[in-house]
Structures are given as C-alpha cells and as structure tokens.
Design an enzyme around this catalytic site. Structure first.
Site, PDB file in Angstrom:
ATOM      1  N   LEU A 149      67.358 -50.000  37.801  1.00  0.00           N
ATOM      2  CA  LEU A 149      66.456 -49.011  38.443  1.00  0.00           C
ATOM      3  C   LEU A 149      66.737 -47.712  38.079  1.00  0.00           C
ATOM      4  O   LEU A 149      67.606 -47.089  38.448  1.00  0.00           O
ATOM      5  CB  LEU A 149      66.613 -49.235  40.091  1.00  0.00           C
ATOM      6  N   GLY A 162      63.212 -43.293  39.588  1.00  0.00           N
ATOM      7  CA  GLY A 162      63.722 -41.896  40.411  1.00  0.00           C
ATOM      8  C   GLY A 162      63.893 -40.894  39.395  1.00  0.00           C
ATOM      9  O   GLY A 162      64.420 -40.856  38.570  1.00  0.00           O
ATOM     10  N   ARG A 218      66.761 -33.840  43.644  1.00  0.00           N
ATOM     11  CA  ARG A 218      68.033 -33.068  43.995  1.00  0.00           C
ATOM     12  C   ARG A 218      68.677 -32.450  42.837  1.00  0.00           C
ATOM     13  O   ARG A 218      69.803 -31.786  43.083  1.00  0.00           O
ATOM     14  CB  ARG A 218      68.835 -33.786  45.127  1.00  0.00           C
ATOM     15  N   TYR A 228      71.694 -49.779  39.834  1.00  0.00           N
ATOM     16  CA  TYR A 228      71.009 -48.500  39.950  1.00  0.00           C
ATOM     17  C   TYR A 228      71.560 -47.701  38.677  1.00  0.00           C
ATOM     18  O   TYR A 228      72.627 -47.459  38.559  1.00  0.00           O
ATOM     19  CB  TYR A 228      71.200 -47.663  41.356  1.00  0.00           C
ATOM     20  N   ASN A 238      73.370 -38.106  43.168  1.00  0.00           N
ATOM     21  CA  ASN A 238      72.094 -37.557  43.651  1.00  0.00           C
ATOM     22  C   ASN A 238      71.841 -36.066  43.253  1.00  0.00           C
ATOM     23  O   ASN A 238      70.773 -35.371  43.239  1.00  0.00           O
ATOM     24  CB  ASN A 238      71.758 -37.820  45.193  1.00  0.00           C
ATOM     25  N   LYS A 250      83.986 -27.782   9.948  1.00  0.00           N
ATOM     26  CA  LYS A 250      82.807 -28.425  10.015  1.00  0.00           C
ATOM     27  C   LYS A 250      82.580 -29.145   8.645  1.00  0.00           C
ATOM     28  O   LYS A 250      82.506 -28.440   7.661  1.00  0.00           O
ATOM     29  CB  LYS A 250      81.656 -27.318  10.430  1.00  0.00           C
ATOM     30  N   ALA A 277      94.935 -12.633  -2.655  1.00  0.00           N
ATOM     31  CA  ALA A 277      94.532 -11.976  -1.529  1.00  0.00           C
ATOM     32  C   ALA A 277      93.413 -11.141  -1.511  1.00  0.00           C
ATOM     33  O   ALA A 277      93.285 -10.220  -2.412  1.00  0.00           O
ATOM     34  CB  ALA A 277      95.841 -11.692  -0.759  1.00  0.00           C
TER      35      ALA A 277
HETATM   36  C1  UD1 Z   1      69.157 -48.349  48.560  1.00  0.00           C
HETATM   37  C2  UD1 Z   1      69.222 -49.485  49.562  1.00  0.00           C
HETATM   38  C3  UD1 Z   1      70.369 -49.300  50.440  1.00  0.00           C
HETATM   39  C4  UD1 Z   1      71.681 -48.956  49.772  1.00  0.00           C
HETATM   40  C5  UD1 Z   1      71.309 -47.637  48.974  1.00  0.00           C
HETATM   41  C6  UD1 Z   1      72.956 -47.377  48.058  1.00  0.00           C
HETATM   42  C7  UD1 Z   1      67.091 -50.323  49.711  1.00  0.00           C
HETATM   43  C8  UD1 Z   1      65.882 -50.566  50.522  1.00  0.00           C
HETATM   44  N1  UD1 Z   1      67.874 -49.579  50.247  1.00  0.00           N
HETATM   45  O1  UD1 Z   1      68.779 -47.193  49.554  1.00  0.00           O
HETATM   46  O2  UD1 Z   1      70.456 -50.285  51.530  1.00  0.00           O
HETATM   47  O3  UD1 Z   1      72.643 -48.799  51.020  1.00  0.00           O
HETATM   48  O4  UD1 Z   1      70.216 -48.000  48.114  1.00  0.00           O
HETATM   49  O5  UD1 Z   1      72.849 -46.226  47.395  1.00  0.00           O
HETATM   50  O6  UD1 Z   1      66.963 -50.927  48.486  1.00  0.00           O
HETATM   51  N2  UD1 Z   1      64.337 -46.466  42.643  1.00  0.00           N
HETATM   52  C9  UD1 Z   1      63.250 -46.906  41.977  1.00  0.00           C
HETATM   53  N3  UD1 Z   1      61.872 -46.964  42.353  1.00  0.00           N
HETATM   54  C10 UD1 Z   1      61.566 -46.594  43.789  1.00  0.00           C
HETATM   55  C11 UD1 Z   1      62.812 -46.790  44.454  1.00  0.00           C
HETATM   56  C12 UD1 Z   1      64.012 -46.409  44.190  1.00  0.00           C
HETATM   57  O7  UD1 Z   1      63.433 -46.864  40.706  1.00  0.00           O
HETATM   58  O8  UD1 Z   1      60.431 -46.901  44.295  1.00  0.00           O
HETATM   59  C13 UD1 Z   1      65.760 -46.399  42.149  1.00  0.00           C
HETATM   60  C14 UD1 Z   1      66.244 -45.445  42.500  1.00  0.00           C
HETATM   61  O9  UD1 Z   1      66.050 -44.232  41.385  1.00  0.00           O
HETATM   62  C15 UD1 Z   1      67.772 -45.270  42.521  1.00  0.00           C
HETATM   63  C16 UD1 Z   1      67.682 -46.697  43.309  1.00  0.00           C
HETATM   64  O10 UD1 Z   1      66.476 -47.276  42.894  1.00  0.00           O
HETATM   65  O11 UD1 Z   1      68.276 -45.526  41.395  1.00  0.00           O
HETATM   66  C17 UD1 Z   1      67.924 -46.778  44.753  1.00  0.00           C
HETATM   67  O12 UD1 Z   1      66.867 -46.016  45.354  1.00  0.00           O
HETATM   68  P1  UD1 Z   1      66.990 -44.777  46.729  1.00  0.00           P
HETATM   69  O13 UD1 Z   1      65.648 -44.274  46.860  1.00  0.00           O
HETATM   70  O14 UD1 Z   1      68.193 -44.085  46.190  1.00  0.00           O
HETATM   71  O15 UD1 Z   1      67.706 -46.079  47.564  1.00  0.00           O
HETATM   72  P2  UD1 Z   1      68.181 -45.721  49.191  1.00  0.00           P
HETATM   73  O16 UD1 Z   1      67.036 -45.294  50.149  1.00  0.00           O
HETATM   74  O17 UD1 Z   1      69.321 -44.746  49.092  1.00  0.00           O
HETATM   75 MG    MG Z   2      69.910 -43.579  47.544  1.00  0.00          MG
END
Ligand code: UD1
Ligand code: MG
Length: 444
Positions: free
Chosen positions: A8, A11, A15, A100, A224, A331, A403
């Site tokens: 995933l 995002g 931040r 992630y 983050n 280089k 030189a």
């Molecule tokens: C999520 C978990 C939580 C866990 C935490 C650990 C869920 C519902 N919750 O929460 O239980 O403790 O991670 O860090 O899964 N992302 C997408 N698309 C989206 C949403 C998120 O690609 O629509 C990706 C984000 O870029 C990120 C990851 O998924 O890499 C996690 O998303 P994030 O929003 O940080 O989840 P948390 O709310 O922290």
């Molecule tokens: Mg998170």
C-alpha cells in the site's frame, strides 16, 4: 504455495511536506518501497507484487517496474486500497502478503514466519507488535490464543485501548478468500473508511482461522514525517554497520560511517571515521580508507589506500594497491594497479597506467564547456606537480612532465615535456625596486 504481495503506497504523506510521494523517500540510498520489493523478492515462490498508488504517482510506477501498480483513485481506507489490486490478482491461489510502503525495514525472516504460520492452517495471519507506546495503533483482540478481531483505536472501548499488542498492518491472507471478504467491507466506523482490519472478524464468523505472529518495534517503524525518516535511517545504518563488522571489516568509529543499501565490501578492510558510501560502491579486500572520504559509484580494488579527504565519483575505478590521497577527486577514470595520486588533484575522464605517479595539484581539463574529452596516461609515467593536462591528450609510457606545465599536445614514450615560461633572473632587481619606492614615498 505461491506468494503474492500487495504494497500500500497511495498515501501522499502530507506530513513529509514534500512534492515526492512518501514511499519514494530514500533509506540508505533506496526508495522505501524498493526496500520492501527487494525483501519480498528473496522469498520463495514469489509470483507477483503489486504496488497500490494514488493519482499522479508515475514516479512510483517507474521506480517499482517491472512490478505492476494498481491505482486507488480516492483514499477510502486500507481495505479499499487492497481492493485496488483485485483486477491484477483476482483468482490467484496461495498467500497474499499485504505490506505498507512506508514501513521499509520489515525482515525477511518475519515474512517467512508469517507464511509458515499461514500454511500451517490459518487463513489470516496478522503481524502484531508490542511498541513501547501503543499510541493510536489498532489493537489485536486475542482470546484463548485466537485472534478474534482488530479494533481501530478510534473505535476501541477503554478495555480494548488497554491492550498492548498492536496491529502493524502487515498481513498474510489466503488469496482465494481475501477479495471476497474485501467486497463485503463497509465503512460504518469512526473514520468512515473501509478498514482492511475488519476481515479478521469476518473470517472468524465464517469459521476461518486467524493468527498473530509478532515482530519487533524496530522493523515495524513507519515513516510519516522527516523525523521518522531520520529515525528509520538510523536503524538501517545500524544494521548495515553490524553486517559489515560481522563480515570482517574494521571501523574505528562505526557510527560515523554511512553505507548504502547496495554497498559491497570484501574483508580485512579498515575504515576510519566519517566516511560516506553513496550508492553503487564496491570495495575489495584489504583496502584502507582514511577519514572524511565521500564515495559514489566507485570500485576500490584490493590493497588500495584511499584518503583522508578523498572524493570518488561514479565510475572511478581504483586499481590494486593504488594510493589516492588527500583532496583528490576522481570521476569516470580507470587507475591501474600501483598508481599514485597522492595530493590535491582532479582526475576526470582519464585512464592512468600502472605505477604512474601523478604529482600534487595535477588537473585533467576534461570539459571545454561543451564536450568532455579523455586523458590517456600510460604506465610508469611521472607527472610533475601542478601539471594541467588539456584533454584530449595522450601521454605515453615512461614519459615525464615538468612541474607547472600546461600540457596541450601528446607526449611521446620516455620523453620529457616542459610547457611553462623559462626562468630568468635579474640581479639586484628587487633591491633597486625597494629603494626606488621608499624614496618616492619619503618625497625625495
Ligand atoms: C493502519 C491500521 C491500524 C494499524 C496501523 C499501523 C487499518 C484500518 N488500520 O492504521 O490497525 O495499527 O495501520 O500503522 O488498516 N493507504 C492507502 N490507501 C488508503 C489508506 C491507506 O494506500 O486509502 C496506505 C497508506 O499510504 C499507508 C497504509 O496504507 O501506507 C496505512 O494507512 P494509514 O492511514 O497510515 O493507516 P492507519 O490509520 O495508521
Ligand atoms: Mg498510519
């Protein structure tokens, strides 16, 4: 069983305050998402990895190719994000790992443990951890050694919030069931999002089995913010230093030496403090690196001595037993065995033959503002201090330069080239000059 992965990465990472998608930020010289892909590629039977990206993330697609990307048009939660990979993975059988993109340090052994657990008869394996501060992580509700559900912090009761075992987000799921469960997710929760974590409760209701494998807080650190990124870099550097120390490399002060994910080292190498290896460096056995050096894309061959304060840039190839000394920049140049460039020099687009000595302050003028040209120096050549060699130029074996010369023409083998003004001497000139000036000032 076959293994598939979904990473995933949709995002943007607000931040981070960056125009670069979050997962493209680098750890040890490599984008975070590529660290994950490289770990995954070391698993057995990996069939495909899909990276879920958001709109306008072509740069991620490029970085992860030939792995495929799936587009999540609107960010509606982790469950929705995983579903974006459905078209690419629908119908596959085996394990789907979900990771992630901003958590790059997860260990191969941890993924292997999850896969082994899943293959021992579980449909969902969740990677849990017990962080020092459980903060706002989702909580794993385990009863009688059975993972019952994952509750998001926002939706948790006080009793659930007191649980210390947290959800890292990483899962290993039965590929044949995952997408069906995702199709049934709803967003009736505090965040109004489709939670991936809800599949655990769903699985249990169907009688499918869920389990937890635990990982360490370090490997599950996510980025983050820039501060998180720096913290993860620290962990990655610590791991690289330990790897090299265990491999037979001496570091006087390891914490001041920085490696890249792809640095290759032999053994019996000594590295003094404050040395940086950017990407693409190879260092062979018995090399000695003195303090304050900066290397990128360089190969330092067996027994060479480099530094202090040397800078080796891409395609610098330092031959066996060469000496590269202080304030020397190299280089795109090949320096053959036993040659010495000991002080204050720039060697670019050059070849230097074996045992040649390059005097202090030598410069290869490789660039005329439009084109780069080559300097070819033979073996056993002696370049006098402060020689400027205007490329293209060839100095044959055994030749010398005086030189202070500016060499603009080729020099034949065993010849001596002198290219500077002849020294003249004017007797008493300085004394007379001083007298004249003094009188003038005194008004006589
Ligand atoms: C999520 C978990 C939580 C866990 C935490 C650990 C869920 C519902 N919750 O929460 O239980 O403790 O991670 O860090 O899964 N992302 C997408 N698309 C989206 C949403 C998120 O690609 O629509 C990706 C984000 O870029 C990120 C990851 O998924 O890499 C996690 O998303 P994030 O929003 O940080 O989840 P948390 O709310 O922290
Ligand atoms: Mg998170």
């Amino acid at each position: 069983m076959n293994n598939y992965a979904i990473i995933l990465a949709a995002g943007q990472g607000t931040r981070m305050k960056s125009s670069l998608p979050k997962v493209m930020h680098k750890i040890a010289g490599q984008p975070m998402v590529c660290h994950l892909l490289s770990t995954i590629s070391k698993l057995n039977d990996v069939k495909e990895s899909v990276v879920v990206v958001g709109p306008n993330m072509d740069i991620v697609a490029k970085a992860v190719a030939p792995n495929k990307v799936a587009l999540q048009v609107k960010q509606q939660g982790t469950g929705d994000a995983v579903k974006a990979a459905k078209d690419l993975l629908n119908g596959v059988k085996g394990n789907i790992l979900i990771l992630y993109g901003d958590t790059p340090l997860i260990k191969l052994e941890t993924l292997e443990k999850m896969i082994a657990r899943r293959e021992s008869g579980y449909d969902v394996v969740v990677l849990g951890f017990t962080p020092a501060d459980a903060g706002r992580y989702g909580r794993l509700v385990v009863k009688n050694e059975k993972l019952e559900k994952i509750v998001e912090f926002k939706d948790a009761s006080d009793e659930e919030k007191a649980i210390r075992l947290c959800n890292s987000g990483v899962m290993c799921v039965n590929a044949e069931k995952l997408f069906k469960w995702l199709d049934n997710l709803n967003n009736n929760n505090a965040a109004k999002e489709y939670y991936l974590t809800d599949i655990v409760e769903m699985a249990n209701k169907e009688g499918a089995k869920c389990s937890v494998v635990e990982g360490s807080e370090e490997e599950l650190s996510g980025a983050n913010s820039r501060a998180d990124l720096a913290m993860i870099e620290k962990i990655a550097q610590k791991e690289l230093r330990n790897k090299f120390l265990n491999q037979g490399i001496t570091m006087v002060d390891p914490e001041t030496v920085y490696f890249s994910y792809d640095t290759v080292m032999g053994k019996d190498i000594t590295i003094e403090p404050n040395v940086i290896f950017e990407t693409g460096c190879v260092v062979d056995d018995e090399v000695e690196i003195k303090g304050f050096c900066h290397f990128e894309g360089a190969h330092i061959r067996k027994g060479a001595k480099v530094g202090p304060f040397a800078r080796l840039r891409p395609e610098a190839d330092i031959g066996e037993n060469c000496h590269i000394g202080d304030f020397v920049e190299v280089k795109k140049s090949v320096i053959d065995a036993g040659a010495k460039v000991n002080h204050l020099s720039y060697i670019g687009d050059a070849h230097i033959g074996s045992k040649t000595n390059i005097g202090a302050g030598t410069i290869t003028c490789n660039y005329d503002g439009y084109f780069k040209s080559k300097t070819d120096i033979g073996a056993d050549v002696f370049i006098g201090s402060d020689t400027v060699i205007v490329a293209p130029c060839k100095i044959e074996d055994g030749a010398m330069t005086a030189a202070g010369s500016v060499i603009t023409k080729d020099v034949h083998a065993d010849a001596m080239a002198v290219a500077r003004g002849r020294q003249q001497e004017y007797p008493e000139w300085s004394k007379n000059f001083r007298e004249q000036k003094r009188k003038l000032k005194e008004g006589k």
